[in-house]
Design a protein around this motif. Structure first.
Motif, mmCIF file in Angstrom:
data_model
loop_
_atom_site.group_PDB
_atom_site.id
_atom_site.type_symbol
_atom_site.label_atom_id
_atom_site.label_comp_id
_atom_site.label_asym_id
_atom_site.label_seq_id
_atom_site.Cartn_x
_atom_site.Cartn_y
_atom_site.Cartn_z
ATOM 1 N N ASP A 75 1.635 19.635 -15.343
ATOM 2 C CA ASP A 75 2.494 18.703 -15.733
ATOM 3 C C ASP A 75 3.699 18.376 -14.850
ATOM 4 O OD1 ASP A 75 4.547 17.322 -17.474
ATOM 5 O OD2 ASP A 75 4.678 18.816 -19.139
ATOM 6 N N LEU A 78 7.377 18.132 -15.684
ATOM 7 C CA LEU A 78 7.966 19.344 -15.960
ATOM 8 C C LEU A 78 8.201 19.948 -14.648
ATOM 9 C CD1 LEU A 78 8.853 21.714 -17.484
ATOM 10 C CD2 LEU A 78 6.288 22.481 -17.806
ATOM 11 N N GLY A 256 8.686 21.934 -23.010
ATOM 12 C CA GLY A 256 7.477 21.697 -22.425
ATOM 13 C C GLY A 256 6.172 22.296 -22.711
ATOM 14 N N SER A 283 3.104 15.090 -26.475
ATOM 15 C CA SER A 283 3.262 15.035 -24.958
ATOM 16 C C SER A 283 3.470 13.560 -24.454
ATOM 17 C CB SER A 283 1.632 15.422 -24.332
ATOM 18 O OG SER A 283 0.793 14.402 -24.922
ATOM 19 N N THR A 284 3.750 12.548 -25.247
ATOM 20 C CA THR A 284 3.999 11.230 -24.893
ATOM 21 C C THR A 284 5.403 11.132 -24.750
ATOM 22 O OG1 THR A 284 4.324 10.534 -27.319
ATOM 23 C CG2 THR A 284 2.230 10.270 -26.257
ATOM 24 N N ASN A 285 6.113 10.277 -23.607
ATOM 25 C CA ASN A 285 7.427 10.125 -23.582
ATOM 26 C C ASN A 285 7.922 11.345 -22.634
ATOM 27 O OD1 ASN A 285 7.160 7.643 -24.507
ATOM 28 N ND2 ASN A 285 7.591 8.256 -26.557
ATOM 29 N N ARG A 286 7.227 12.317 -22.297
ATOM 30 C CA ARG A 286 7.681 13.489 -21.633
ATOM 31 C C ARG A 286 7.591 13.317 -20.068
ATOM 32 N NH1 ARG A 286 6.113 18.902 -24.684
ATOM 33 N NH2 ARG A 286 7.219 18.626 -26.614
ATOM 34 N N ASP A 287 8.765 12.494 -19.838
ATOM 35 C CA ASP A 287 8.825 12.145 -18.324
ATOM 36 C C ASP A 287 9.874 13.153 -17.773
ATOM 37 O OD1 ASP A 287 11.181 11.136 -19.258
ATOM 38 O OD2 ASP A 287 10.791 9.016 -19.004
ATOM 39 N N PHE A 290 13.377 13.249 -19.676
ATOM 40 C CA PHE A 290 13.034 14.037 -20.603
ATOM 41 C C PHE A 290 13.176 15.537 -20.629
ATOM 42 C CE2 PHE A 290 10.596 16.863 -23.563
ATOM 43 C CZ PHE A 290 10.876 16.474 -24.731
ATOM 44 N N TYR A 291 12.437 16.036 -19.503
ATOM 45 C CA TYR A 291 12.710 17.369 -19.481
ATOM 46 C C TYR A 291 14.127 17.643 -18.412
ATOM 47 C CZ TYR A 291 7.733 18.174 -20.229
ATOM 48 O OH TYR A 291 6.400 18.183 -20.838
ATOM 49 N N ALA A 294 16.594 18.289 -21.334
ATOM 50 C CA ALA A 294 16.202 19.384 -21.980
ATOM 51 C C ALA A 294 16.867 20.611 -21.263
ATOM 52 C CB ALA A 294 14.727 19.533 -22.363
#
Length: 615
Positions: A75, A78, A256, A283-287, A290-291, A294
């Protein structure tokens, strides 16, 4: 507004002294680098067909468990967000809840590599031919080498299938080639993408001797160095055991982390197997953003400090189980020239202990590999080797009287709390400009009737400062360089817009050369133009500020307004002469005074109002 919204830290830079070099500084300034390119080359490991004799040699060399670990989908966003939280000054992640790190305990549980033994160090090489001939029996072609490195593809094409009836010498050569490929594609992967240094080959000459090396400590040292390099604002790639990094995060952070279709086959040693299989969940839009958000808002409830507490000791190999105590050793990890500090005293909560304020970390020079062939690094790293030899004497003691609140209070001062901006730079600029204009309007409309001289001077000074700040803010807008093509496009839009407006407003069109010189000589944003009233006209409450976006350059037809552009400020301000004669010591606090007031006597972080100016 939260203090950290305008000052993300550190307040005290005695620990994070390299903040300006760190990627978080670039991100705060609006310089995004996106997801890192992650180099781990495990996808073709299963194309090696090892014989039973080869497998036995691999086990004797200490890699019996590492060879079983399958390729795991990385990932990248992440990993990139975790790197933004890594600090090379302390070799730890700085999260909102405190410091955390990957320790020797994690390496033992997750990879099954030996974490105790002789340091992985030896002789460096700048050419491959002699080394490959001695230990592999073959010389790679010129296109398969680069300095002291050989291509992974050449190793696989040449040695991936050992003849079943091959003599023992040939079996050993094929096995050494596999081990070089294994470490070069996993724990010692490089940012070159497809090469591995041949300096590891001599360590595989004797397989039983190879099994006495602390390969797990070397893998962690290599990863520490890779994390430190990737955390610099100038870097865009990362290598090392990224499977270890990602699975460490899955075990400890509920960010994640995929939901698994549980299968008993995944609950076995080494425990990266737990995260191999079909992952389910969004899992979409986890760029990276995003992380990053978080992690910027990570809560204690989202952290698993002791994820291995329910694992039965019976599942662990004896040599791993007996040496897990080294996870709490403040020592030096060594992998040839990569010597990195292992500092578990900064993350004792990962061992179920209370966290005191850790000792200061001395700055140390990260040494690079010698450029000359035949250099034995052992003679150049005596201090580092001495620390590793004392590893069992450096295990951190437990103190039951620790008050953890003291640590958290200290940590908030020395850490970088935020990586991403709570408010984008453009929005923050607009907010501050609006606030300054409100202050200016209030000051301009304030009646001075009945005021004494001192009060009138104060109001005059406030008016002057507000208008000067507005002029400075407009003049210091941060923009990208305008290229020739950009200039032509803007000029076309200006001319087209002016042709339409000339009929209704009578505003004269600027000459092309005026527009060109304006963009060449002044730093003006092609995205925004702000028109603000002059200081005198602001006495009129009907005066207003116009804001035009999307590359449209607006013309102010109303003579009561003046379009402020950098370098072309209104020179008709009538207040400046009077204001310059006033002593402003009563009205302006210095930066030092503001900083002092951010912290109370006991170190508590202060609060700023909604008009805090971003520094």
């Amino acid at each position: 507004m939260d203090f950290y919204a305008t000052n993300p830290g550190p307040i005290d830079d005695s620990v994070l002294y390299d903040q300006e070099k760190h990627v978080s500084s670039a991100i705060w300034e609006g310089q995004e680098r996106g997801a890192l390119r992650c180099h781990e080359h495990t996808s073709k490991l299963d194309q090696w067909a090892l014989t039973s004799k080869q497998i036995e040699l691999v086990k004797r060399a200490g890699f019996g468990y590492l060879r079983l670990i399958p390729a795991i989908s990385l990932d990248n966003p992440l990993i990139s967000a975790l790197v933004e939280r890594w600090r090379r000054e302390t070799n730890t992640f700085h999260f909102t809840v405190g410091e955390m790190s990957i320790t020797l305990e994690d390496v033992g549980y997750l990879l099954g590599l030996p974490i105790d033994g002789e340091p992985v160090i030896g002789v460096t090489y700048t050419t491959c031919d002699a080394v490959c001939m001695k230990f592999l029996g073959r010389i790679p072609d010129s296109g398969s080498t680069s300095g002291g490195m050989v291509k992974l593809s050449w190793l696989k094409e040449t040695f991936s299938r050992c003849p079943f009836d091959a003599p023992i010498e040939e079996i050993e050569r094929h096995t050494r080639a596999y081990l070089l490929y294994l470490v070069g594609s996993t724990v010692f992967s490089t940012t070159t993408g497809n090469k591995v240094p041949v300096m590891y080959l001599p360590l595989f000459e004797n397989f039983d001797r190879a099994g006495r090396y602390a390969w797990g400590a070397a893998a962690l040292s290599f990863l520490y160095r890779a994390l430190g390099n990737a955390s610099l604002r100038s870097q865009s790639t990362i290598s090392g055991s990224l499977t270890l990094l990602q699975c460490w995060s899955y075990f400890r952070l509920n960010i994640g982390r995929p939901r698994l279709n549980h299968d008993p086959i995944h609950d076995r040693f080494p425990f990266v197997f737990r995260w191999k299989g079909k992952h389910t969940g969004p899992s979409t839009n986890r760029d990276v953003t995003f992380y990053r958000k978080a992690l910027d808002s990570l809560k204690p409830s989202e952290v698993e400090w002791c994820p291995y507490r329910n694992i039965s000791d019976a599942l662990l190999p004896e040599d791993i189980r007996d040496n897990l105590i080294l996870g709490r050793s403040n020592t030096m990890l060594i992998c040839f020239d990569k010597a990195e500090r292992h500092l578990p005293d900064r993350c004792l909560r990962q061992f179920g202990l209370r966290q005191p304020i850790p000792l200061d970390v001395q700055q140390w020079e990260r040494k690079s590999r010698g450029v000359d062939g035949g250099v034995d690094l052992s003679g150049k790293m005596e201090t580092e080797l001495s620390e590793w030899s004392d590893r069992h004497l450096r295990v951190v003691d437990v103190d039951d009287d620790v008050e953890e609140s003291q640590y958290l209070h200290w940590f908030l001062k020395i850490t970088r709390k935020l990586v991403g901006r709570p408010v984008p730079i453009s929005s923050e600029f607009q907010r501050m400009n609006a606030a300054l204009r409100d202050i200016a309007n209030v000051a301009d409309m304030l009646s001075t009737h009945g005021m004494d001289d001192q009060q009138m001077h104060a109001v005059t000074r406030i008016r002057f400062l507000a208008h000067e700040c507005l002029r400075d803010q407009i003049g210091s807008m941060m923009i990208a360089d305008v290229t020739d093509s950009d200039l032509n496009e803007v000029e076309k839009k200006i001319r087209g817009k002016e042709r339409i407006r000339r009929k209704g407003t009578g505003v004269k069109r600027r000459r092309k050369d005026d527009v060109g010189s304006h963009f060449q000589n002044h730093s003006v944003s092609s995205q925004q133009q702000f028109c603000i009233a002059t200081p005198i006209d602001m006495l009129d409450p009907t005066a207003s500020m116009c804001h035009v976006e999307n590359d449209d350059m607006d013309m102010c037809a109303d003579d009561s307004q003046l379009c402020y552009m950098p370098g072309k400020l209104d020179e008709s301000t009538q207040l400046s002469d009077a204001a310059n004669d006033i002593d402003d010591s009563s009205f302006c606090r210095t930066v030092e005074e503001m900083d002092h007031n951010l912290l109370s006597e006991n170190g508590d972080i202060g609060q700023q109002n909604d008009y805090s100016v971003l520094v």
